[in-house]
Design an enzyme around this catalytic site. Structure first.
Site, PDB file in Angstrom:
ATOM      1  N   CYS A  50       0.813  -1.208   0.000  1.00  0.00           N
ATOM      2  CA  CYS A  50       0.000   0.000   0.000  1.00  0.00           C
ATOM      3  C   CYS A  50       0.849   1.262   0.000  1.00  0.00           C
ATOM      4  O   CYS A  50       0.339   2.352  -0.288  1.00  0.00           O
ATOM      5  CB  CYS A  50      -0.938   0.012   1.204  1.00  0.00           C
ATOM      6  SG  CYS A  50      -0.090  -0.135   2.784  1.00  0.00           S
ATOM      7  N   SER A 109       9.397   0.965   6.695  1.00  0.00           N
ATOM      8  CA  SER A 109       7.940   0.990   6.659  1.00  0.00           C
ATOM      9  C   SER A 109       7.398   2.323   7.150  1.00  0.00           C
ATOM     10  O   SER A 109       8.083   3.071   7.849  1.00  0.00           O
ATOM     11  CB  SER A 109       7.364  -0.145   7.521  1.00  0.00           C
ATOM     12  OG  SER A 109       7.714  -1.400   7.008  1.00  0.00           O
ATOM     13  N   GLN A 116       4.192  -6.844   9.113  1.00  0.00           N
ATOM     14  CA  GLN A 116       3.318  -7.256   8.009  1.00  0.00           C
ATOM     15  C   GLN A 116       4.068  -7.358   6.691  1.00  0.00           C
ATOM     16  O   GLN A 116       3.708  -8.133   5.808  1.00  0.00           O
ATOM     17  CB  GLN A 116       2.177  -6.254   7.889  1.00  0.00           C
ATOM     18  CG  GLN A 116       1.155  -6.609   6.830  1.00  0.00           C
ATOM     19  CD  GLN A 116       0.085  -5.545   6.729  1.00  0.00           C
ATOM     20  OE1 GLN A 116      -0.039  -4.715   7.615  1.00  0.00           O
ATOM     21  NE2 GLN A 116      -0.671  -5.557   5.663  1.00  0.00           N
ATOM     22  N   ALA A 193     -11.034  -9.203   1.239  1.00  0.00           N
ATOM     23  CA  ALA A 193     -10.671 -10.455   1.903  1.00  0.00           C
ATOM     24  C   ALA A 193      -9.235 -10.852   1.588  1.00  0.00           C
ATOM     25  O   ALA A 193      -8.877 -12.019   1.702  1.00  0.00           O
ATOM     26  CB  ALA A 193     -11.632 -11.571   1.496  1.00  0.00           C
TER      27      ALA A 193
END
Length: 608
Positions: A50, A109, A116, A193
């Site tokens: 993202c 990050s 993650q 999902a």
């Protein structure tokens, strides 16, 4: 061949550019295929999250590789090369390895230390392996990066420096309050999902939300995730620390209805357009409150989620105070006041009075007159201020025209009735939702701003040392691996010599029985092993040191090894990465035989 990475992230590009450059799953596949088809690159892998898009490749030319990879990123992202170039960064060889290991440890990050990213690296490697675009270098690099990331999290307290993007986003929604306490008992809706949505759903379930609804375009995936959540966090015998979550799946068509029931919404899909428009969210708020959702005024507090507006404040009133020396009707429209009403107790009311009138007004105030506006308490009289005004009036003949704004009546601010967390890139939720009263929206852009001031733990320094050590170890292993095909080709040549000599012996001594022939063959092999053992071990050790790349060339020159033969061994090695050995010339001279940590002595092999 050398490692090259070209990419952009939240550190190099604004969110608006990252959003436009985001790659869909199909675009990532096409990018990989086109990269390995290009001349400079032999291997390729894409790490797309993202907040970053990075293309890793094994290239034989630096400048040509940078130009080709940059062009391919621009083509497949849909952002023009000229516009994209200022935001791109390039890392090569050791610096590329250092960057990737730092990424794997969470040092690069948005939320420092989040784990993650390891799952995203694993997915990127799996995709490259499935498409056969990852060869020896990228397989080794990605697998080592996963090990380095796990080591950083197990040996240091890097987890204390940050958390997952999901947890950080939820804490922003809760205005800094503990997310678990804020979420407990709320109804939550997760849209999507995939891996990020699954992490969000698990985080919400662990926090103890009362209900968790999963919506996805592919209903089966939503149902599978809801089932897993129900099994792990659902109804079961109550214990003190148990969470009790009702999880269910719904199709995407049900999202508008679910919005009217949800308190918290987390969205992270791969959609290229908006999933939740401002109109849809406004309708959901109206469905919950029964009143139309309105936009905040321009001067309202956009972060409060309440949108308290000055136009909604009760007007001040001059009232009808008996005995007040002011000409209330004249003061009502006075330009001095600048408004339709004012407090007769305030400084603005007496501005411009002469000394005599001021003294009369002060005496009237001392009698304890109250401001009769509804809900307004009489402020305490500041006798010193009144005395100062009287002294000024005696000197100047009138009160100076000095105005100070009166305290504004506070209107209770509305708490958000709907909290939205958008973790998608490009965004799932219309940014115009920010302006709706009763709605709180946190997205990637606001998370980037919030994380800029996040403190870093002291453990970060320890992780950096781990990264530096692992980069040095990886480089040494790669240099040692670089000479392995040459060593394999050398041993294959030796095996050919042994086979040729045994065949010649059979022709000259045809009367040898099998036992004798076997003993002679084994003896010749032991001689070859003893002669080659020390040089091959030592050359691998030397090649692993800085500047050791030339030992492979020296070995090829000394033993007159054919360069094409060495290249063929390299290709065969890449094609058989899942096998521990390769039989060449009838002898087992596999890769593991040339690992300096796994060598067995010629004497031991002779006794076998």
């Amino acid at each position: 061949m050398s490692l090259l990475v070209v990419g952009l992230s939240h550190r190099s590009a604004p969110v608006s550019v990252l959003e436009r450059a985001a790659l869909s799953a199909d675009a990532q596949i096409k990018l990989l295929q086109d990269t390995v088809a290009a001349e400079p690159a032999a291997e390729a892998a894409v790490l797309a999250t993202c907040n970053r898009i990075e293309l890793y490749a094994d290239v034989d030319k630096f400048h040509a590789g940078v130009a080709e990879l940059s062009t391919l990123l621009a083509q497949h992202s849909g952002v023009g090369l000229e516009e994209l170039t200022p935001y791109l960064y390039v890392h090569y060889e050791d610096r590329a390895v250092h960057h990737f290991f730092s990424v794997a440890c969470g040092l690069d990050s948005m939320v420092v230390g989040e784990g993650q990213i390891l799952g995203q690296i694993k997915d990127a490697l799996a995709t490259a392996q499935e498409l056969h675009t990852a060869g020896r270098l990228l397989n080794d690099l990605f697998q080592q990066a996963l090990r380095v990331g796990k080591r950083a999290h197990s040996e240091t307290g890097i987890d204390r420096a940050g958390q997952s993007l999901v947890t950080f986003g939820l804490e922003q929604l809760s205005s800094g309050a503990p997310a678990d306490a804020w979420l407990k008992g709320k109804r939550a809706l997760v849209i999507g999902a995939g891996s990020m949505s699954s992490l969000a759903a698990a985080t919400l379930a662990r926090a103890g939300v009362a209900e968790l609804v999963v919506a996805n375009r592919t209903f089966d995936r939503a149902e599978r995730l809801a089932t897993l959540l129900a099994e792990q966090y659902g109804q079961r015998p109550a214990e003190p620390d148990d969470v009790d979550v009702l999880a269910r799946a719904v199709p995407m068509e049900s999202v508008p209805d679910e919005l009217t029931r949800a308190d918290v919404v987390v969205s992270c899909t791969g959609a290229t357009g908006l999933v939740l428009t401002a109109d849809l969210v406004a309708e959901a708020v109206e469905g919950r409150t029964g009143a139309p959702a309105v936009e905040r005024a321009a001067d309202s507090d956009s972060d409060s989620g309440s949108g308290s507006v000055r136009s909604g404040l009760p007007p001040t009133s001059v009232g009808s105070e008996d005995g007040c020396p002011l000409d209330l009707s004249a003061a009502q429209g006075s330009a001095v006041q600048g408004s339709s009403g004012f407090s007769v107790m305030g400084e603005a009311a007496v501005a411009g009075m002469d000394a005599a009138t001021l003294e009369q007004h002060a005496a009237w105030v001392d009698n304890g007159t109250v401001d009769r506006r509804e809900g307004r308490r009489t402020p305490e009289i500041d006798t010193e201020a009144v005395a100062a005004l009287a002294a000024a009036a005696a000197t100047l003949g009138r009160v100076p025209e000095r105005r100070r704004p009166e305290p504004v009546a506070e209107v209770p601010r509305l708490l958000p009735v709907l909290s939205l967390l958008d973790l998608a890139m490009p965004r799932d939720i219309d940014a115009a939702v920010h302006r709706l009263l009763g709605v709180r929206l946190v997205d990637i852009e606001s998370l980037a701003e919030a994380s800029a001031d996040a403190p870093m733990a002291a453990d970060v320094d320890q992780v950096r040392r781990i990264v530096s050590d692992e980069v040095a170890a990886f480089d040494a292993a790669q240099r040692a691996a670089h000479i392995t095909p040459t060593v394999v080709a050398l041993r294959a040549m030796a095996a050919d010599v042994v086979a040729s000599e045994i065949a010649r012996l059979d022709g000259r001594l045809p009367g040898l029985d099998d036992k004798q022939r076997g003993e002679i063959t084994q003896t010749v092999r032991r001689v070859v092993d003893k002669l080659l053992h020390a040089p091959t071990v030592r050359v691998k050790q030397l090649a692993a040191e800085p500047g050791g790349a030339g030992y492979a060339d020296a070995l090829r020159t000394l033993f007159d090894l054919d360069a094409e033969t060495v290249a063929a061994v390299s290709r065969a090695d890449d094609d058989s990465r899942d096998h521990n050995s390769a039989a060449l010339g009838g002898l087992d001279f596999g890769r593991e035989n040339f690992d300096s940590n796994n060598f067995e002595s010629a004497e031991n092999r002779g006794r076998a």
